[in-house]
Design a protein around this motif. Sequence first.
Motif, short mmCIF file in Angstrom:
data_model
loop_
_atom_site.label_atom_id
_atom_site.label_comp_id
_atom_site.label_asym_id
_atom_site.label_seq_id
_atom_site.Cartn_x
_atom_site.Cartn_y
_atom_site.Cartn_z
N ALA A 67 -19.17 9.13 0.66
CA ALA A 67 -19.33 9.96 1.86
C ALA A 67 -19.92 9.14 3.01
O ALA A 67 -19.55 9.35 4.17
N SER A 68 -20.82 8.21 2.72
CA SER A 68 -21.42 7.40 3.78
C SER A 68 -20.37 6.53 4.47
O SER A 68 -20.43 6.32 5.69
N THR A 69 -19.40 6.04 3.72
CA THR A 69 -18.32 5.23 4.29
C THR A 69 -17.45 6.09 5.20
O THR A 69 -17.10 5.68 6.31
N VAL A 70 -17.12 7.29 4.74
CA VAL A 70 -16.30 8.20 5.54
C VAL A 70 -17.04 8.58 6.82
O VAL A 70 -16.47 8.56 7.91
N ALA A 71 -18.33 8.91 6.70
CA ALA A 71 -19.13 9.30 7.86
C ALA A 71 -19.21 8.16 8.88
O ALA A 71 -19.05 8.39 10.09
N ALA A 72 -19.44 6.94 8.42
CA ALA A 72 -19.51 5.79 9.33
C ALA A 72 -18.17 5.54 10.01
O ALA A 72 -18.11 5.27 11.22
N PHE A 73 -17.09 5.64 9.25
CA PHE A 73 -15.75 5.48 9.81
C PHE A 73 -15.50 6.53 10.89
O PHE A 73 -15.03 6.21 12.00
N PRO A 118 0.80 -1.22 0.00
CA PRO A 118 0.00 0.00 0.00
C PRO A 118 0.83 1.27 0.00
O PRO A 118 1.99 1.28 0.42
N VAL A 119 0.20 2.33 -0.49
CA VAL A 119 0.75 3.67 -0.38
C VAL A 119 -0.06 4.35 0.72
O VAL A 119 -1.28 4.43 0.63
N ASP A 120 0.62 4.79 1.77
CA ASP A 120 -0.05 5.36 2.94
C ASP A 120 0.03 6.88 2.94
O ASP A 120 1.09 7.46 2.67
N TRP A 121 -1.10 7.49 3.29
CA TRP A 121 -1.19 8.93 3.52
C TRP A 121 -1.76 9.11 4.91
O TRP A 121 -2.81 8.53 5.23
N VAL A 122 -1.11 9.90 5.73
CA VAL A 122 -1.57 10.18 7.08
C VAL A 122 -1.91 11.66 7.17
O VAL A 122 -1.11 12.52 6.76
N PHE A 123 -3.10 11.94 7.68
CA PHE A 123 -3.54 13.33 7.80
C PHE A 123 -4.52 13.45 8.95
O PHE A 123 -4.93 12.45 9.55
N ALA A 124 -4.89 14.69 9.29
CA ALA A 124 -5.71 14.95 10.47
C ALA A 124 -7.12 14.38 10.32
O ALA A 124 -7.77 14.54 9.29
N ARG A 125 -7.58 13.74 11.39
CA ARG A 125 -8.96 13.25 11.44
C ARG A 125 -9.93 14.42 11.27
O ARG A 125 -10.95 14.29 10.58
N SER A 126 -9.61 15.57 11.87
CA SER A 126 -10.49 16.74 11.76
C SER A 126 -10.59 17.24 10.32
O SER A 126 -11.63 17.75 9.91
N LEU A 127 -9.52 17.08 9.54
CA LEU A 127 -9.56 17.46 8.12
C LEU A 127 -10.56 16.59 7.36
O LEU A 127 -11.36 17.09 6.57
N LEU A 128 -10.54 15.30 7.62
CA LEU A 128 -11.49 14.39 6.97
C LEU A 128 -12.92 14.72 7.38
O LEU A 128 -13.82 14.76 6.53
N ALA A 129 -13.12 15.01 8.66
CA ALA A 129 -14.47 15.34 9.16
C ALA A 129 -14.98 16.64 8.54
O ALA A 129 -16.13 16.72 8.09
N GLU A 130 -14.14 17.66 8.49
CA GLU A 130 -14.57 18.93 7.90
C GLU A 130 -14.85 18.78 6.42
O GLU A 130 -15.80 19.37 5.89
N GLY A 131 -14.04 17.97 5.73
CA GLY A 131 -14.20 17.78 4.30
C GLY A 131 -15.49 17.08 3.89
O GLY A 131 -15.86 17.08 2.72
#
Length: 141
Positions: free
Chosen positions: A104-110, A51-64
């Motif tokens: 978006a539903s997958t991201v929201a559930a995660f 895999p190619v991994d990207w690590v970023f802020a959980r808050s960034l994903l939530a705001e997005g």
Amino acid sequence: MTQPLPSVMCMVTVYVSVPDELSAPLPAELHYDMADPYAVRLSLGAPAARPVDWVFARSLLAEGLHRPAGTGDVLVIPQRHCRPASVCIVLRSAAGAALVDIPASTVAAFLRRTDELVPPGTESPHIDMDRALAELTGRQD
């Protein structure tokens, strides 16, 4: 021997596009670990390939999920035109850029599952300062 900290994992198929190429499906994994409570990891190609991994802020994903968010290497943008009900994660590096469409539903559930584990705003007590300092200094214990 210490017990591993709880984590949240979500396998998903994303659609990845790069300039001048058609969008292609790719297996991916969203991962959240209490050992790094402010971050999420997006692993592209997991588990079938290296895999190619990207690590970023959980808050960034939530705001997005709700509005364009981020600057720099990772942007998260809710999509309402091309692929309705998806989130577009823009990943940029010196090698180029890629657009990753994820439902978006997958991201929201995660994110709901991560919030159950560590509610937003309560991350700091979960940080292992000894481990963080060892990583910063390169010290091995």
